[in-house]
Write a protein that holds these residues in place. Structure first.
Motif, PDB file in Angstrom:
ATOM      1  N   GLU B  42       0.823  -1.206   0.000  1.00 15.60           N
ATOM      2  CA  GLU B  42       0.000   0.000   0.000  1.00 15.60           C
ATOM      3  C   GLU B  42       0.860   1.259   0.000  1.00 15.60           C
ATOM      4  O   GLU B  42       0.482   2.266  -0.585  1.00 15.60           O
ATOM      5  CB  GLU B  42      -0.973  -0.023   1.180  1.00 15.60           C
ATOM      6  CG  GLU B  42      -2.039  -1.089   0.917  1.00 15.60           C
ATOM      7  CD  GLU B  42      -3.257  -1.002   1.814  1.00 15.60           C
ATOM      8  OE1 GLU B  42      -3.149  -0.424   2.908  1.00 15.60           O
ATOM      9  OE2 GLU B  42      -4.302  -1.528   1.391  1.00 15.60           O
ATOM     10  N   ASP B 240     -17.606   8.931  -5.689  1.00 15.05           N
ATOM     11  CA  ASP B 240     -16.920   7.942  -4.852  1.00 15.05           C
ATOM     12  C   ASP B 240     -16.925   6.602  -5.588  1.00 15.05           C
ATOM     13  O   ASP B 240     -17.962   6.160  -6.088  1.00 15.05           O
ATOM     14  CB  ASP B 240     -17.690   7.828  -3.521  1.00 15.05           C
ATOM     15  CG  ASP B 240     -17.072   6.792  -2.583  1.00 15.05           C
ATOM     16  OD1 ASP B 240     -15.896   6.429  -2.794  1.00 15.05           O
ATOM     17  OD2 ASP B 240     -17.780   6.353  -1.645  1.00 15.05           O
ATOM     18  N   SER B 242     -15.824   3.706  -4.180  1.00 14.67           N
ATOM     19  CA  SER B 242     -15.768   2.557  -3.276  1.00 14.67           C
ATOM     20  C   SER B 242     -16.989   1.622  -3.337  1.00 14.67           C
ATOM     21  O   SER B 242     -16.848   0.443  -3.033  1.00 14.67           O
ATOM     22  CB  SER B 242     -15.513   3.018  -1.843  1.00 14.67           C
ATOM     23  OG  SER B 242     -16.538   3.859  -1.403  1.00 14.67           O
ATOM     24  N   ARG B 246     -14.714  -4.234  -5.922  1.00 17.73           N
ATOM     25  CA  ARG B 246     -13.952  -4.259  -4.678  1.00 17.73           C
ATOM     26  C   ARG B 246     -13.446  -2.857  -4.317  1.00 17.73           C
ATOM     27  O   ARG B 246     -12.543  -2.710  -3.511  1.00 17.73           O
ATOM     28  CB  ARG B 246     -12.791  -5.250  -4.799  1.00 17.73           C
ATOM     29  CG  ARG B 246     -13.270  -6.693  -4.554  1.00 17.73           C
ATOM     30  CD  ARG B 246     -12.090  -7.653  -4.499  1.00 17.73           C
ATOM     31  NE  ARG B 246     -11.941  -8.395  -5.741  1.00 17.73           N
ATOM     32  CZ  ARG B 246     -10.808  -8.976  -6.126  1.00 17.73           C
ATOM     33  NH1 ARG B 246      -9.721  -8.865  -5.406  1.00 17.73           N
ATOM     34  NH2 ARG B 246     -10.752  -9.659  -7.261  1.00 17.73           N
ATOM     35  N   GLY B 247     -14.014  -1.857  -4.975  1.00 17.77           N
ATOM     36  CA  GLY B 247     -13.783  -0.482  -4.526  1.00 17.77           C
ATOM     37  C   GLY B 247     -12.620   0.247  -5.152  1.00 17.77           C
ATOM     38  O   GLY B 247     -12.329   1.383  -4.783  1.00 17.77           O
ATOM     39  N   LYS B 248     -11.942  -0.406  -6.119  1.00 17.69           N
ATOM     40  CA  LYS B 248     -10.753   0.248  -6.680  1.00 17.69           C
ATOM     41  C   LYS B 248     -11.042   0.943  -8.013  1.00 17.69           C
ATOM     42  O   LYS B 248     -10.119   1.445  -8.662  1.00 17.69           O
ATOM     43  CB  LYS B 248      -9.630  -0.778  -6.876  1.00 17.69           C
ATOM     44  CG  LYS B 248      -9.235  -1.505  -5.598  1.00 17.69           C
ATOM     45  CD  LYS B 248      -8.366  -0.630  -4.714  1.00 17.69           C
ATOM     46  CE  LYS B 248      -7.810  -1.478  -3.568  1.00 17.69           C
ATOM     47  NZ  LYS B 248      -7.067  -0.675  -2.610  1.00 17.69           N
ATOM     48  N   ASP B 254      -9.416  -3.599  -9.446  1.00 18.97           N
ATOM     49  CA  ASP B 254      -9.697  -4.456  -8.288  1.00 18.97           C
ATOM     50  C   ASP B 254      -8.689  -5.595  -8.186  1.00 18.97           C
ATOM     51  O   ASP B 254      -8.506  -6.187  -7.123  1.00 18.97           O
ATOM     52  CB  ASP B 254     -11.118  -5.051  -8.385  1.00 18.97           C
ATOM     53  CG  ASP B 254     -12.194  -4.014  -8.080  1.00 18.97           C
ATOM     54  OD1 ASP B 254     -11.874  -2.995  -7.430  1.00 18.97           O
ATOM     55  OD2 ASP B 254     -13.351  -4.218  -8.495  1.00 18.97           O
ATOM     56  N   TRP B 259      -5.266   2.614 -11.014  1.00 22.56           N
ATOM     57  CA  TRP B 259      -6.537   3.143 -11.485  1.00 22.56           C
ATOM     58  C   TRP B 259      -6.359   4.101 -12.657  1.00 22.56           C
ATOM     59  O   TRP B 259      -7.126   4.077 -13.612  1.00 22.56           O
ATOM     60  CB  TRP B 259      -7.270   3.845 -10.328  1.00 22.56           C
ATOM     61  CG  TRP B 259      -8.467   4.596 -10.788  1.00 22.56           C
ATOM     62  CD1 TRP B 259      -9.681   4.048 -11.144  1.00 22.56           C
ATOM     63  CD2 TRP B 259      -8.590   6.000 -10.989  1.00 22.56           C
ATOM     64  NE1 TRP B 259     -10.537   5.043 -11.553  1.00 22.56           N
ATOM     65  CE2 TRP B 259      -9.888   6.254 -11.465  1.00 22.56           C
ATOM     66  CE3 TRP B 259      -7.710   7.087 -10.809  1.00 22.56           C
ATOM     67  CZ2 TRP B 259     -10.347   7.540 -11.769  1.00 22.56           C
ATOM     68  CZ3 TRP B 259      -8.161   8.352 -11.100  1.00 22.56           C
ATOM     69  CH2 TRP B 259      -9.459   8.572 -11.578  1.00 22.56           C
TER      70      TRP B 259
END
Lengths: 284, 263
Positions: B42, B240, B242, B246-248, B254, B259
């Motif tokens: 990360e 947004d 998310s 899976r929110g990416k 994901d 991105w």
């Protein structure tokens, strides 16, 4: 006199000179780490499409490839095959097919030299771009510091005397007669000049040429390198040259006295050969 | 003296052995970097945020990707990813020659709108010969014809505060035991409003074929191939990312890909 007599005879030591500034030492080790990760993540990225082309695009309906690595089925079973400049080589065990015979892996470069060790382009890219940024950052810091502190002028840019002394220095190197002087020899200057002024800028710019965003910002990149795929090929070629530089670099460090060389790249202080004239600031 | 020589030799041999040991043992000591969500990963993923910010700062919003000459189209467009979606909705539309197809614009818009292919084809079009760069490393030059996305979004009226466009697609890029995973990706509004961002229905002077994303594929020319969603059916304007997948912000995103996708 053998090449390491100088470091063996305590009575005949030359002065200890402050050779490497803190900027040179820190960037040196930052690059060492970066280039390790850039190489191994770069081979991972290459494995996602193990072919290199000339031009803007990759030929699928025509052939503009210089290098292709893959696996082929033969009557004796699958084999690793590399085509380079039109010549076909069986590279089973190294390129295209490697690993244990019972469960071979069909990647271009084997997992032993990629990060991660298995196929994972996404992670290869994450690692590559992280270390790419640090590599470029250290390059900026080094160029700025070396311009200001004179390292560039004194040690990297070859002058008239270096050009004149090059044949002699080449002959000395060929006989493993290495000089432990205060300054870099002509051949050393030339090698570092090529790395800093040709190879490093080339590998950064060809890397940026592969970015569709950067190609919009700086379209001259595409013209300079003759297309995105040519840039990718050059990027790979410069990598090979840097690996060769690394091998020669390590061999020279070992031949020239690894402890003295390591000390100078860690503390900055370098033991010169006996008879080196003493200057202000030297240590005995 | 001889003791020193032996030591030197030992040192050389030792370092050579250590060096080759490092190579032979491989680099699986760094395999932990492949774990999505690993804290070290990360941290290094933040370099992608830096790349995105740097490119947005460096590249003018309206700056075009290179366009090529007709003579530089030397082959067909290489299909990649999904080439034959098998969801019932898509198979039905395909059988009906995409007559009932509609592109929907929804989310943070003044009014939800939808357009048939005929309506999109009747809007002003743009044709561009561009280079498609796949994240794998290859490139392919092709001619794309379509409706610029910006004016289409304006018909829906993007609300203030909106930040992203999410592109929902028909294709089941991955089939799992718990069902199909449908392709989606997203971009910021700079890319959505870029003059070369077109809803392409034509490829190399012909109707866009199924293998390349029929009936409609978005082109975002300053990004890699996974930001060129095929089989597009809905564009959702959001602030947004998310809630999706899976929110990416996309199927490949994901799965660990960056991105922005501009490098």
């Amino acid at each position: 006199m053998s090449l390491d007599d100088a470091t063996k005879l305590p009575a005949a030591k030359g002065p200890l000179v402050y050779r490497q500034s803190v900027w040179t030492r820190v960037t040196h080790w930052v690059w060492a780490i970066c280039l390790f990760f850039l190489l191994l993540s770069g081979l991972q990225i290459f494995n996602a499409h193990p072919a290199l082309y000339v031009g803007q695009e990759s030929g699928f309906e025509y052939d503009n490839a210089l290098l292709r690595i893959g696996a082929v089925n033969t009557p004796e079973g699958p084999r690793g095959r590399t085509i380079l400049f039109g010549q076909t080589y069986d590279t089973t065990g190294v390129l295209g097919m490697s690993g244990p015979q019972a469960s071979p892996v069909y990647t271009a470069f084997p997992g032993a030299v990629t990060i991660p060790s298995f196929r994972d382009l996404a992670t290869g890219r994450v690692v590559h771009f992280f270390f790419g940024w640090i590599f470029v950052g250290a390059l900026f810091v080094w160029f700025l510091a070396s311009f200001i502190n004179g390292h560039l002028r004194r040690d990297i840019l070859p002058g008239g005397r270096d050009v004149a002394g090059l044949p002699r220095d080449l002959a000395d190197h060929a006989r493993f007669r290495l000089h432990h002087g205060r300054l870099y020899s002509p051949l050393q200057k030339l090698s570092y000049f090529i790395v800093f002024f040709i190879l490093f800028p080339l590998i950064v710019l060809t890397g940026l040429t592969m970015s569709p965003g950067m190609d919009a910002a700086w379209p001259w990149l595409l013209d300079l390198f003759g297309g995105r795929q040519t840039a990718r090929t050059i990027h790979f070629g410069v990598m090979v040259l840097l690996v060769l530089f690394f091998i020669v670099h390590i061999v020279m460090v070992l031949l020239a006295g690894p402890l003295n060389q390591l000390r100078s790249m860690i503390t900055g202080w370098y033991r010169t050969a006996p008879g080196t004239p003493r200057e202000q600031g030297d240590r005995p | 003296m001889s003791r020193l020589i032996v030591n030197r030799r030992r040192f050389l041999l030792g370092s050579a052995a250590a060096g080759s040991g490092l190579v032979l043992s491989g680099c699986n000591q760094f395999d932990f970097l492949a774990q999505r969500g690993n804290p070290v990963r990360e941290v290094i993923e933040q370099a992608n945020v830096l790349t995105y910010s740097a490119q947005r700062a460096l590249i003018g919003d309206q700056v075009l990707a290179r366009e090529y000459a007709e003579s530089e189209i030397r082959q067909g467009m290489k299909p990649n990813g999904s080439t034959e979606p098998s969801t019932p909705e898509y198979m039905f539309l395909r059988q009906a020659n995409f007559e009932p197809y509609r592109l929907t614009i929804k989310g943070m818009v003044e009014r939800e709108v939808s357009f048939s292919l005929a309506e999109l084809r009747n809007m002003p079009s743009r044709t561009q010969i561009t280079r498609h760069d796949c994240v794998e490393g290859w490139s392919c030059i092709a001619k794309w014809t379509g409706t610029p996305l910006g004016p289409v979004l304006d018909q829906a009226g993007v609300k203030p505060g909106a930040r992203f466009a999410v592109y929902h697609c028909f294709d089941n890029i991955q089939r799992t035991v718990s069902g199909d995973i449908l392709y989606y990706t997203s971009s910021d509004l700079v890319d959505a409003y870029h003059p070369q961002s077109i809803l392409a229905y034509g490829l190399n002077d012909e109707v866009l074929p199924v293998s390349n994303g029929a009936p409609l594929r978005l082109r975002i020319e300053r990004a890699l191939g996974y930001k060129q969603p095929k089989y597009l059916h809905t564009i959702e304007i959001v602030d947004d990312l998310s809630p999706f997948g899976r929110g990416k912000g996309g199927y490949w995103e994901d799965n660990g890909y960056d991105w922005y996708g501009g490098i």
